[in-house]
Design a protein around this motif. Structure first.
Motif, PDB file in Angstrom:
ATOM      1  N   SER A  34       0.813  -1.164   0.300  1.00 11.16           N
ATOM      2  CA  SER A  34      -0.082   0.547  -0.199  1.00 11.16           C
ATOM      3  C   SER A  34       1.118   1.315   0.026  1.00 11.16           C
ATOM      4  O   SER A  34       1.779   1.039  -0.125  1.00 11.16           O
ATOM      5  CB  SER A  34      -1.072  -0.051   1.323  1.00 11.16           C
ATOM      6  N   ALA A  35       0.149   2.145  -0.688  1.00 13.06           N
ATOM      7  CA  ALA A  35       0.927   3.818  -0.240  1.00 13.06           C
ATOM      8  C   ALA A  35       0.273   4.831  -0.164  1.00 13.06           C
ATOM      9  O   ALA A  35      -0.822   4.940   0.207  1.00 13.06           O
ATOM     10  CB  ALA A  35       1.917   3.797  -2.391  1.00 13.06           C
ATOM     11  N   SER A  36       0.670   5.582   0.095  1.00 11.60           N
ATOM     12  CA  SER A  36       0.259   7.464   0.332  1.00 11.60           C
ATOM     13  C   SER A  36      -0.062   7.984  -0.569  1.00 11.60           C
ATOM     14  O   SER A  36      -1.294   8.745  -0.156  1.00 11.60           O
ATOM     15  CB  SER A  36       1.292   8.508   1.344  1.00 11.60           C
ATOM     16  N   GLY A  37       0.098   7.390  -1.847  1.00  8.94           N
ATOM     17  CA  GLY A  37      -0.453   8.309  -2.573  1.00  8.94           C
ATOM     18  C   GLY A  37      -1.082   6.557  -3.779  1.00  8.94           C
ATOM     19  O   GLY A  37      -1.192   5.578  -3.244  1.00  8.94           O
ATOM     20  N   ASP A  38      -1.522   7.386  -5.233  1.00 10.79           N
ATOM     21  CA  ASP A  38      -2.014   6.168  -5.756  1.00 10.79           C
ATOM     22  C   ASP A  38      -1.027   5.128  -6.661  1.00 10.79           C
ATOM     23  O   ASP A  38      -1.475   4.609  -7.888  1.00 10.79           O
ATOM     24  CB  ASP A  38      -2.925   6.618  -6.728  1.00 10.79           C
ATOM     25  N   ASP A  39       0.072   5.610  -6.360  1.00 17.09           N
ATOM     26  CA  ASP A  39       1.071   4.655  -7.533  1.00 17.09           C
ATOM     27  C   ASP A  39       2.639   4.620  -6.542  1.00 17.09           C
ATOM     28  O   ASP A  39       2.972   5.378  -5.573  1.00 17.09           O
ATOM     29  CB  ASP A  39       1.238   5.086  -8.704  1.00 17.09           C
ATOM     30  N   ALA A  40       3.328   3.966  -6.663  1.00 15.49           N
ATOM     31  CA  ALA A  40       4.541   3.471  -6.601  1.00 15.49           C
ATOM     32  C   ALA A  40       5.403   2.593  -6.809  1.00 15.49           C
ATOM     33  O   ALA A  40       4.753   1.992  -8.207  1.00 15.49           O
ATOM     34  CB  ALA A  40       4.528   2.859  -5.425  1.00 15.49           C
ATOM     35  N   ASP A  41       7.198   3.236  -6.863  1.00 16.40           N
ATOM     36  CA  ASP A  41       8.047   3.032  -7.929  1.00 16.40           C
ATOM     37  C   ASP A  41       8.391   1.480  -6.717  1.00 16.40           C
ATOM     38  O   ASP A  41       9.361   2.170  -5.648  1.00 16.40           O
ATOM     39  CB  ASP A  41       8.775   3.615  -8.415  1.00 16.40           C
ATOM     40  N   ARG A  69       1.468  -3.663 -12.212  1.00 17.63           N
ATOM     41  CA  ARG A  69       0.934  -4.842 -11.521  1.00 17.63           C
ATOM     42  C   ARG A  69       0.441  -6.170 -12.084  1.00 17.63           C
ATOM     43  O   ARG A  69      -0.073  -7.284 -11.842  1.00 17.63           O
ATOM     44  CB  ARG A  69       0.607  -5.232 -10.431  1.00 17.63           C
ATOM     45  N   LYS A  70      -0.346  -5.774 -13.378  1.00 16.66           N
ATOM     46  CA  LYS A  70      -1.159  -6.429 -14.261  1.00 16.66           C
ATOM     47  C   LYS A  70      -0.620  -7.820 -15.038  1.00 16.66           C
ATOM     48  O   LYS A  70       0.273  -7.347 -15.893  1.00 16.66           O
ATOM     49  CB  LYS A  70      -2.111  -6.236 -15.281  1.00 16.66           C
ATOM     50  N   LEU A  71      -0.937  -9.295 -14.651  1.00 19.34           N
ATOM     51  CA  LEU A  71       0.087 -10.380 -14.876  1.00 19.34           C
ATOM     52  C   LEU A  71      -0.318 -10.525 -16.190  1.00 19.34           C
ATOM     53  O   LEU A  71      -1.940 -10.489 -16.648  1.00 19.34           O
ATOM     54  CB  LEU A  71      -0.096 -11.142 -13.805  1.00 19.34           C
ATOM     55  N   LEU A 109      -3.348   0.281 -13.403  1.00 17.71           N
ATOM     56  CA  LEU A 109      -3.720   0.100 -12.108  1.00 17.71           C
ATOM     57  C   LEU A 109      -4.012   0.889 -10.896  1.00 17.71           C
ATOM     58  O   LEU A 109      -3.168   0.218 -10.306  1.00 17.71           O
ATOM     59  CB  LEU A 109      -3.839  -1.842 -12.061  1.00 17.71           C
ATOM     60  N   LYS A 110      -3.760   2.205 -10.793  1.00 19.61           N
ATOM     61  CA  LYS A 110      -3.978   3.132  -9.772  1.00 19.61           C
ATOM     62  C   LYS A 110      -4.293   2.079  -8.288  1.00 19.61           C
ATOM     63  O   LYS A 110      -5.717   2.006  -8.398  1.00 19.61           O
ATOM     64  CB  LYS A 110      -4.762   4.773 -10.579  1.00 19.61           C
ATOM     65  N   LEU A 111      -3.787   3.090  -7.465  1.00 17.01           N
ATOM     66  CA  LEU A 111      -4.278   2.526  -6.464  1.00 17.01           C
ATOM     67  C   LEU A 111      -4.759   2.964  -5.577  1.00 17.01           C
ATOM     68  O   LEU A 111      -5.271   4.099  -5.921  1.00 17.01           O
ATOM     69  CB  LEU A 111      -2.817   2.573  -5.202  1.00 17.01           C
ATOM     70  N   GLU A 133      -5.736   0.858   0.210  1.00 17.84           N
ATOM     71  CA  GLU A 133      -5.657  -0.073  -0.565  1.00 17.84           C
ATOM     72  C   GLU A 133      -4.367  -0.369  -0.410  1.00 17.84           C
ATOM     73  O   GLU A 133      -3.624  -0.675  -0.827  1.00 17.84           O
ATOM     74  CB  GLU A 133      -5.804  -0.178  -2.418  1.00 17.84           C
ATOM     75  N   ILE A 134      -4.423  -2.221   0.152  1.00 17.65           N
ATOM     76  CA  ILE A 134      -3.361  -2.841  -0.038  1.00 17.65           C
ATOM     77  C   ILE A 134      -3.631  -3.946  -1.612  1.00 17.65           C
ATOM     78  O   ILE A 134      -4.884  -4.858  -1.682  1.00 17.65           O
ATOM     79  CB  ILE A 134      -3.503  -3.796   1.203  1.00 17.65           C
ATOM     80  N   VAL A 135      -2.651  -3.844  -1.672  1.00 24.96           N
ATOM     81  CA  VAL A 135      -2.404  -5.117  -3.332  1.00 24.96           C
ATOM     82  C   VAL A 135      -1.569  -5.935  -3.568  1.00 24.96           C
ATOM     83  O   VAL A 135      -0.137  -5.616  -3.046  1.00 24.96           O
ATOM     84  CB  VAL A 135      -2.468  -4.621  -4.777  1.00 24.96           C
ATOM     85  N   PRO A 136      -1.469  -7.085  -3.762  1.00 25.39           N
ATOM     86  CA  PRO A 136      -0.730  -7.808  -4.328  1.00 25.39           C
ATOM     87  C   PRO A 136       0.436  -7.402  -5.753  1.00 25.39           C
ATOM     88  O   PRO A 136      -0.283  -6.906  -6.827  1.00 25.39           O
ATOM     89  CB  PRO A 136      -0.992  -9.154  -5.107  1.00 25.39           C
TER      90      PRO A 136
END
Length: 546
Positions: A407-414, A451-453, A471-473, A477-480
């Motif tokens: 998860s992150a404080s924004g809608d995306d992360a590297d 992250r889409k596979l 696929l923005k956060l 939201e916690i995502v795999p």
């Protein structure tokens, strides 16, 4: 029983062409005709006298008239295992190959060096030009009708492309440290723009490629510009590997983190060739190619397919790997397949409560956070997870994958994944990279929104991302996220530990293969990794039993 391709190779009388020492004849600025009525310009180095000989050909943007030492002045020319007046950046030395019965043809790509036209780097159009050049070389009076591509980097990348086009006179390719998919291998690792090397390379090539002549501005290219974030097949021209049918030797480098290594493995796996071989070596980007060992490996392979000499290459296992313990200690080993069939896929669960990598997923949920704020200290900008000391020698050789719950404080992360080796004294063991020393064991990169596979192409040990959708956060939201970590080979000795670092930025020592373009980077202020319980964050490693 030999295949039809082997029978054709063995039927050529070219074996006689290597039976004597040949003088060197040089033909400068030869015109190579193209199907559209234009031409390319080439230098031909061939045995002096009558006879028909196999040909090694390269085509690319590095002007044939610029000597090796003048092309890249930062490289220590004096340390090359071979030198001479005809040395050219990342191509074979004709002073070694011609005396042994080979013709060497160097072609300036369209719009570069002395070849007229508009630049078409790593495009389908350049592959068509290369097709025509191969056919020209294979039908000259000095040719025995069999042509190979052998060169490093760009020249290797072009070998995949021309082989997929299937020119009839192409007999073999040796892509030596050559990427295949310029999006995933070079331009955007995990969706993150790899600006460090690409911009430096593009600037250097623009300085040299026209030989001082005024040329039309080249069209946009996937290497050297800030490429679109999503994958565009029309821009990247990824070759259809299944169409490659000629014998090939794909030579990669464990130190090729950030460029080429992934392509050498994926190219080997995807090629439709019945006879295909994979070698992964150690060392920098240049010396292994020009070393005597490297040259003899190349010649042994080409002698079989171009000269009809039974050198025994088809009676050996198809894969040869340098198994590393330290930068100075490694050994060669043959294998029959990739990944290695006897691999024991071993998952190490991340435990944020103890900063540990453990054999089983912890029952209790926990989290580790770090910051991506510019200027933050490395310790604050990463989370580290460490194994217990290994009790016995333990080898990991093959591809690696990492699953994280994020998860992150924004809608995306590297996300930057770095695998390190610590010795029994807690000191990091580093390795020679393709350009710089001090490389870690392995690296991987992934933008969370990418992250889409693609389930059709993904494997448990090598996730594959189509990069066709963001696929923005959502807030909270916690995502795999599954991360492809590039292949490696490493032996841990008793007392050593393995470290997984998940960071907001690259390991700086892998320069120039960095991802730090502020126009591209996604810098969430806070990144949170979730482990334990329902969060099965883990590192999947290819353990090879002793």
């Amino acid at each position: 029983m030999r295949s039809p391709a082997e029978e054709r190779a063995m039927s050529h009388s070219g074996a006689d062409s290597t039976a004597a020492f040949h003088g060197l004849k040089v033909e400068r600025d030869v015109h190579v005709p193209l199907r559209d009525g234009s031409h390319l310009v080439a230098d031909v180095f061939r045995p002096d006298g009558s006879g028909q000989f196999p040909t090694i050909i390269t085509l690319g943007p590095y002007s044939k008239d610029i000597h090796f030492k003048d092309w890249n002045k930062t490289y220590d020319y004096a340390k090359l295992p071979e030198r001479g007046p005809y040395m050219h950046w990342e191509t074979v030395n004709p002073e070694w190959w011609v005396p042994q019965g080979y013709t060497v043809v160097r072609v300036d790509g369209r719009g570069t060096g002395k070849s007229p036209g508009r630049i078409r780097r790593l495009s389908d159009e350049e592959a068509a030009d290369f097709y025509d050049a191969v056919e020209w070389a294979g039908t000259q009076p000095f040719s025995n009708g069999r042509v190979a591509v052998l060169g490093i980097s760009y020249f290797a990348m072009n070998s995949w492309r021309v082989a997929a086009a299937r020119p009839p006179h192409l007999a073999a390719i040796v892509p030596w440290e050559g990427a295949v998919d310029t999006y995933r291998d070079a331009s955007r690792h995990g969706g993150i723009y790899s600006n460090g090397f690409n911009r430096r390379w593009a600037s250097h090539v623009r300085e040299h490629e026209t030989g001082g002549r005024s040329q039309p501005a080249p069209p946009p290219a996937p290497v050297g510009m800030t490429p679109p974030e999503l994958f565009d097949p029309a821009l990247y021209h990824v070759p259809d590997l299944a169409k490659i049918q000629v014998p090939l030797l794909s030579a990669g480098n464990w130190g090729g983190i950030g460029l080429h290594l992934r392509g050498n493995v994926e190219g080997f796996l995807g090629a439709g060739s019945r006879q295909k071989f994979l070698q992964i070596h150690c060392g920098d980007h240049i010396v292994p190619f020009y070393s005597l060992e490297g040259r003899l490996t190349q010649k042994r392979f080409l002698d079989y397919w171009l000269c009809g000499i039974d050198t025994g290459v088809t009676r050996e296992p198809p894969i040869k790997l340098a198994i590393r313990t330290t930068n100075e200690r490694w050994r060669w080993r043959y294998e029959n397949e990739w990944p290695i069939a006897r691999t024991q896929w071993t998952a190490y669960a991340l435990d944020a409560a103890r900063n540990a990598l453990a054999p089983a997923t912890p029952a209790a949920e926990a989290s580790a956070s770090y910051t991506a704020e510019p200027g933050a200290a490395r310790e604050a900008a990463s989370a580290r997870f460490v194994t217990a000391p290994f009790a016995e020698p333990t080898e990991f050789t093959g591809p690696i994958s990492l699953k994280l719950w994020v998860s992150a404080s924004g809608d995306d992360a590297d996300l930057f994944a770095i695998v390190r080796k610590l010795d029994s004294q807690g000191r990091e063991v580093t390795f020679q990279g393709s350009i710089n020393p001090g490389f870690p064991v392995a690296c991987g990169w992934q933008r969370v929104s990418h992250r889409k596979l693609d389930p059709a192409h993904s494997k448990p040990w090598r996730p594959y991302h189509p990069h066709d959708e963001l696929l923005k956060l959502a807030d909270g939201e916690i995502v795999p996220v599954e991360i492809e970590i590039w292949p490696t080979s490493i032996v841990f000795e008793p007392g050593d530990r393995l470290v997984l670092e998940v960071a907001a930025h690259d390991e700086p020592r892998i320069a120039p293969f960095l991802h730090d373009d502020p126009r591209d980077r996604v810098l969430a202020k806070k990144i949170i990794l979730h482990t334990g319980g329902r969060f099965d964050s883990h590192l999947l490693l290819p353990r090879i039993p002793g």
